[in-house]
Design an enzyme around this catalytic site. Structure first.
Site, PDB file in Angstrom:
ATOM      1  N   TYR A 144      -9.502 -26.942  43.031  1.00 38.83           N
ATOM      2  CA  TYR A 144     -10.696 -27.063  42.049  1.00 38.83           C
ATOM      3  C   TYR A 144      -9.795 -27.573  40.756  1.00 38.83           C
ATOM      4  CZ  TYR A 144     -14.075 -25.920  38.486  1.00 38.83           C
ATOM      5  OH  TYR A 144     -15.008 -26.028  37.482  1.00 38.83           O
ATOM      6  N   ASP A 239      -1.884 -30.097  39.209  1.00 38.78           N
ATOM      7  CA  ASP A 239      -2.896 -29.388  38.223  1.00 38.78           C
ATOM      8  C   ASP A 239      -2.529 -27.853  38.146  1.00 38.78           C
ATOM      9  OD1 ASP A 239      -5.015 -27.872  36.985  1.00 38.78           O
ATOM     10  OD2 ASP A 239      -6.428 -28.687  38.315  1.00 38.78           O
ATOM     11  N   LYS A 267      -5.995 -22.295  30.448  1.00 37.14           N
ATOM     12  CA  LYS A 267      -5.832 -20.889  30.669  1.00 37.14           C
ATOM     13  C   LYS A 267      -4.682 -20.396  29.775  1.00 37.14           C
ATOM     14  CE  LYS A 267      -8.562 -21.200  34.647  1.00 37.14           C
ATOM     15  NZ  LYS A 267      -8.828 -21.895  35.586  1.00 37.14           N
TER      16      LYS A 267
HETATM   17  C1  PLP Z   1      -9.607 -23.109  35.897  1.00 36.52           C
HETATM   18  C2  PLP Z   1      -9.072 -24.315  36.445  1.00 36.52           C
HETATM   19  C3  PLP Z   1      -9.257 -25.778  36.093  1.00 36.52           C
HETATM   20  C4  PLP Z   1     -10.660 -26.036  34.851  1.00 36.52           C
HETATM   21  O1  PLP Z   1     -10.362 -25.478  33.737  1.00 36.52           O
HETATM   22  P1  PLP Z   1     -11.720 -25.212  32.770  1.00 36.52           P
HETATM   23  O2  PLP Z   1     -10.994 -24.510  31.587  1.00 36.52           O
HETATM   24  O3  PLP Z   1     -12.213 -24.138  33.181  1.00 36.52           O
HETATM   25  O4  PLP Z   1     -12.184 -26.456  32.499  1.00 36.52           O
HETATM   26  C5  PLP Z   1      -8.885 -26.958  36.600  1.00 36.52           C
HETATM   27  N1  PLP Z   1      -7.866 -26.728  37.451  1.00 36.52           N
HETATM   28  C6  PLP Z   1      -7.577 -25.420  37.919  1.00 36.52           C
HETATM   29  C7  PLP Z   1      -6.434 -25.463  38.783  1.00 36.52           C
HETATM   30  C8  PLP Z   1      -7.992 -24.452  37.287  1.00 36.52           C
HETATM   31  O5  PLP Z   1      -7.882 -23.164  37.864  1.00 36.52           O
END
Ligand code: PLP
Length: 429
Positions: A144, A239, A267
């Site tokens: 994701y 990511d 995060k």
């Molecule tokens: C949570 C997450 C996102 C998206 O971040 P948001 O702040 O919710 O837009 C993208 N990549 C990874 C790996 C994530 O865990």
């Protein structure tokens, strides 16, 4: 358990907010029932609006490495708020934040702050496209990267077919540039690369995946991914929105020993406020506006409150690197407790753990990618979730999510959780 007030609020919320929530994962759709409304949080616990207290293992879906509302972040925020909330002009704290990020993450030479993980990943892909002059990119099934159109693509019938949109509103045009590969399957990457010679701008991957449950990229796989990207002029994007500062001080790149070209964060780096960041090689980042032609912007990017909270969180990590030993020890304790419970119950559910992120899959087959993850019995997970909730343990309301241990969890909290785990499994099996 009395949850009357939560139910009242949920019914009210549904009138004004789609599905009653501002992000779909918060609804209890995949486990059944209605979401709880939270009143306050402190340390490893939060309390719902009916006064029920829970040991929390979501930590706001990753940010709360230190549990809820730690004093040092709170006081950083109080200090910042005295000076003002936003100026739309540079502040010194933005330099401090960027400098600290580049010091802590070896591959980061320059970094730009944004307001969410989604913004970070979409901006990183744009940077890679602008830098290479190519349009396609590779992503992996089960990873994701936020909700930008071209990430919401799943493989069609086979992993190597062109992407088809997963969500209405995502156009075929968008889907066409997203190439889908299988996690931990280097052949699927090689095939896409050879079929799309000199057309691929980027390969984006969760180097430690946390959005199909927890799955780590295998050492050989990620090494080969790095080599292919280098040989083909493909920008490798890690990511690390979830894994960054979660699995180690230097993120997944430290754990795996691989250097990406660009990385994305979110995060934890916001200390609980809405923050994201993308960065990496100077030669790419200098192409971002205003030093270069690739446009990227944000009214509230580098916001003083967000920077204060984020800088407090990162400074704490930088000054107290032993927290990762503490997190490892606590997380292993929990994992072992779960494993012993399962032994007693004659079950052998797959458990994946990297540092303080872990996942128990309701399947006995090893989980190494999306296809093996989805063998999990999600109906059983839903029952398990509610049994745990009734015993005061708040887990993610979906199977394919990580369980996060924070520095605030005590041995007593972990023991209570292990006991609840045993009783819950016993109740549903
Ligand atoms: C949570 C997450 C996102 C998206 O971040 P948001 O702040 O919710 O837009 C993208 N990549 C990874 C790996 C994530 O865990």
């Amino acid at each position: 358990m009395n949850i009357n007030r939560s139910e009242e609020l949920f019914n009210e919320a549904k009138k004004y907010i789609p599905g009653g929530v501002n992000s779909p994962v918060r609804a209890f759709k995949s486990v059944g029932g209605n979401p709880l409304f939270i009143e306050s949080g402190r340390g490893a616990y939060f309390t719902d609006v009916d006064g029920n207290e829970y040991i929390d293992y979501i930590g706001s879906w990753g940010p709360h490495l230190f549990g809820h509302n730690p004093d040092f972040i709170k006081s950083a925020l109080l200090q910042a708020i005295e000076k003002g909330t936003s100026f739309g002009a540079p502040t010194e704290m933005e330099i401090k934040m960027a400098k600290l990020l580049t010091e802590m993450i070896p591959s980061l030479e320059m970094v730009r702050m944004v307001n969410s993980g989604t913004e970070a990943t979409m901006s990183a892909v744009r940077a890679a496209r602008g830098f290479t002059g190519r349009e396609k990119f590779i992503k992996f099934e089960g990873c994701y990267h936020g909700h930008a159109d071209y990430f919401l693509i799943k493989a069609g019938s086979g992993a190597l077919t062109l992407g088809v949109p997963t969500s209405p509103g995502v156009t075929k045009g968008n889907a066409a540039d997203t190439l889908m590969a299988d996690y931990n399957d280097i052949e699927s990457v090689k095939e896409l690369v050879s079929k799309n010679k000199s057309e691929i701008a980027a390969l984006i991957i969760e180097p430690i995946a946390g959005n199909m449950g927890v799955v780590k990229a295998e050492d050989n796989f990620i090494k080969e991914v790095r080599e292919i990207c280098s040989n083909e002029g493909i920008v490798l994007i890690f990511d690390e929105v979830m894994s960054g500062f979660r699995v180690a001080k230097g993120g997944a790149e430290e754990v795996l020993g691989i250097t990406p070209d660009l990385s994305t964060f979110g995060k934890i780096i916001g200390g609980g406020l809405p923050v994201g960041a993308f960065g990496g090689k100077k030669e790419i980042m200098e192409k971002i506006a205003p030093s270069g032609p690739i446009y990227q912007a944000g009214t509230l990017s580098g916001n003083p409150l967000a920077m204060a909270a984020g800088f407090a969180a990162l400074s704490y990590i930088n000054n107290n690197p032993h927290i990762y030993d503490d997190l490892e020890q606590k997380s292993a304790y929990l994992e072992n407790g779960f494993a012993e419970n399962m032994k007693k119950l004659g079950k052998n559910y797959s458990m994946n753990r990297i540092g303080s992120m872990q996942c128990m899959f309701f399947t006995e087959e090893p989980v190494v990618d999306f296809k093996t993850a989805v063998k999990s019995d999600t109906v059983l997970y839903g029952k398990y979730f509610h049994e745990m909730l009734n015993r005061g343990v708040y887990l993610a309301p979906a199977q394919f999510e990580a369980l996060f241990v924070s520095t605030a969890h005590t041995t007593d909290d972990l023991d209570k959780t292990i006991k609840a785990h045993y009783e819950s499994l016993k109740a549903i099996l």
